[in-house]
Design an enzyme around this catalytic site. Structure first.
Site, PDB file in Angstrom:
ATOM      1  N   GLY A 153      34.320  42.967  46.219  1.00  0.00           N
ATOM      2  CA  GLY A 153      35.275  43.283  45.161  1.00  0.00           C
ATOM      3  C   GLY A 153      34.750  43.163  43.751  1.00  0.00           C
ATOM      4  O   GLY A 153      35.507  43.348  42.794  1.00  0.00           O
ATOM      5  N   GLN A 154      33.447  42.850  43.609  1.00  0.00           N
ATOM      6  CA  GLN A 154      32.927  42.741  42.248  1.00  0.00           C
ATOM      7  C   GLN A 154      33.052  44.075  41.523  1.00  0.00           C
ATOM      8  O   GLN A 154      33.016  45.133  42.138  1.00  0.00           O
ATOM      9  CB  GLN A 154      31.465  42.286  42.287  1.00  0.00           C
ATOM     10  N   LYS A 155      33.175  43.962  40.214  1.00  0.00           N
ATOM     11  CA  LYS A 155      33.459  45.150  39.420  1.00  0.00           C
ATOM     12  C   LYS A 155      32.477  46.292  39.719  1.00  0.00           C
ATOM     13  O   LYS A 155      32.866  47.451  39.858  1.00  0.00           O
ATOM     14  CB  LYS A 155      33.413  44.800  37.930  1.00  0.00           C
ATOM     15  N   SER A 156      31.194  45.929  39.827  1.00  0.00           N
ATOM     16  CA  SER A 156      30.175  46.964  40.036  1.00  0.00           C
ATOM     17  C   SER A 156      30.284  47.602  41.423  1.00  0.00           C
ATOM     18  O   SER A 156      29.702  48.641  41.683  1.00  0.00           O
ATOM     19  CB  SER A 156      28.787  46.347  39.867  1.00  0.00           C
ATOM     20  N   LEU A 157      31.022  46.960  42.315  1.00  0.00           N
ATOM     21  CA  LEU A 157      31.108  47.479  43.686  1.00  0.00           C
ATOM     22  C   LEU A 157      32.351  48.342  43.904  1.00  0.00           C
ATOM     23  O   LEU A 157      32.446  49.064  44.888  1.00  0.00           O
ATOM     24  CB  LEU A 157      31.140  46.315  44.694  1.00  0.00           C
TER      25      LEU A 157
END
Lengths: 212, 184
Positions: free
Chosen positions: B69-73
């Site tokens: 769920g990280q922003k870059s993902l």
């Protein structure tokens, strides 16, 4: 579905019918349908397809990390590319043999006849769409690159690799070169049938400049 | 993927469901999944790729796809929408600062055409922690009542204690089953 293993190196094809030619059907529509199914079945044995698979393994196996529990996002892209290649291969093979082939009609036939299609051929095709099976296939190949002497699953490919590099594991960069050398052999055998019609994919057949 | 994707739909195994587990990073998605699957949960690391867990529930085989769920993902989530029957959206009920971001991501997700018709379970996770937002707060801040195109529900839960995890899955499976396998 988890942990399902599939034999994708096609060593065990003894009990698979090679052709559908002898199968005569009542009406032309059924006959063409059966022929199409037969063409798909033949893919199991197809040298050209196997060499495409080998090129794919060579290109991407190093992305797969046997030591990692979770899946890298790139696995999904690689799987999608593989599905596109398989799909294109099947469809082009059918179209070469049946110029009048119409995918929409075939799909409708498939839908209405799906009860008849319990054969292993469709299980075979569907294993391509199974991500976990695909991942295992790639990981198996990846492991075989690391431990060539212990490899059983892809011995077909590894024989020439192993003899070329002796018993020392080869750095990945060198392996790519070795694999290319290896593949160019199979290229020569099939240079007459290389109209793959694969468009929009990143797969490139290794070229042997000496042949030009 | 024309031929293969159609084949797959034709031969779709009955009683099989694909669930997409998403939400902001650190919401507890992988921990929930591990907890449901009966695994240790004290060593769950941030997910940088994705996990797939398959388990049986009632008569159904559930394939749960848990994507980091990280922003870059988040831009990669779209690669996992295909054939998704249900979404589990996990909220960190303690992370009040990011509930606005959480709402925006959820509402964006629900606009996706390929997710139309999928059932939505919102897990308000970390209810075991003192100071966690109440269900009412989560519901209001995430504007859940504005969702009309999806069957949805929201449940307080705790991946740590296991509170409501199975109840949530139960709701989701029943909702999907009524739609897919029991059209009457």
């Amino acid at each position: 579905m988890a942990g399902a293993t599939i034999d994708l190196d096609f060593n065990n094809t003894d009990d698979v019918d090679e052709t559908f030619v002898s199968h005569k059907s009542a009406d032309p529509e059924t006959e063409q349908f059966d022929q199409t199914i037969g063409l798909i079945e033949d893919m199991i044995m197809d040298e050209e397809f196997r060499s495409i698979q080998q090129a794919f393994l060579t290109k991407y196996a190093q992305e797969f990390d046997p030591g990692l529990d979770e899946n890298k996002l790139i696995y999904t892209d690689i799987h999608k590319e593989y599905l596109t290649i398989v799909d294109d291969f099947v469809l082009n093979k059918i179209k070469r043999s049946q110029p009048s082939f119409n995918l929409d009609i075939f799909m409708k036939q498939l839908e209405s006849r799906q009860e008849e299609l319990e054969g292993e051929i469709f299980e075979f095709l569907l294993t391509f769409t199974d991500f976990l099976a695909f991942k295992e296939w790639m990981l198996d190949h990846r492991r075989s690159l690391t431990l060539p002497a212990l490899d059983i699953n892809s011995c077909l490919q590894s024989i020439s690799l192993t003899s070329a590099r002796g018993t020392n594991p080869t750095p990945l960069l060198d392996q790519v070169k070795l694999d290319d050398d290896n593949n160019s052999t199979s290229n020569q055998q099939q240079s007459t049938t290389l109209d793959l019609g694969i468009t929009g994919t990143k797969i490139k057949k290794p070229q042997d400049p000496k042949k030009k | 993927m024309v031929l293969l994707s159609i084949l797959k739909k034709l031969r779709r195994k009955e009683k099989e469901m694909r669930l997409l587990l998403v939400g902001l990073d650190n919401a507890g998605k992988s921990t929930i999944l591990s907890r449901i699957n009966g695994e240790e949960i004290d060593s769950v690391a941030p997910t940088l790729g994705f996990n797939i867990k398959t388990f049986n529930y009632a008569d159904y085989v559930l394939n749960v796809w848990d994507v980091g769920g990280q922003k870059s993902l988040r831009s990669y989530w779209r690669n996992y929408f295909e054939a998704t029957e249900a979404i589990i959206w996990v909220v960190d009920s303690v992370d009040k600062m990011r509930l606005g971001e959480c709402r925006a991501e959820l509402q964006d997700l629900l606009k996706e055409e390929r997710l139309m018709g999928s059932s939505l379970l919102v897990f308000a996770n970390k209810q075991d922690i003192v100071g966690a937002c109440s269900l009412h707060e989560i519901r209001t801040i995430l504007e859940l009542d504005s969702i009309h195109k999806h069957h949805w529900t929201v449940m307080p839960c705790s991946a740590l204690t296991g509170q409501n995890l199975l109840e949530g899955i139960d709701w989701l499976v029943n909702d999907v089953a009524q739609r897919l396998f029991d059209p009457d």
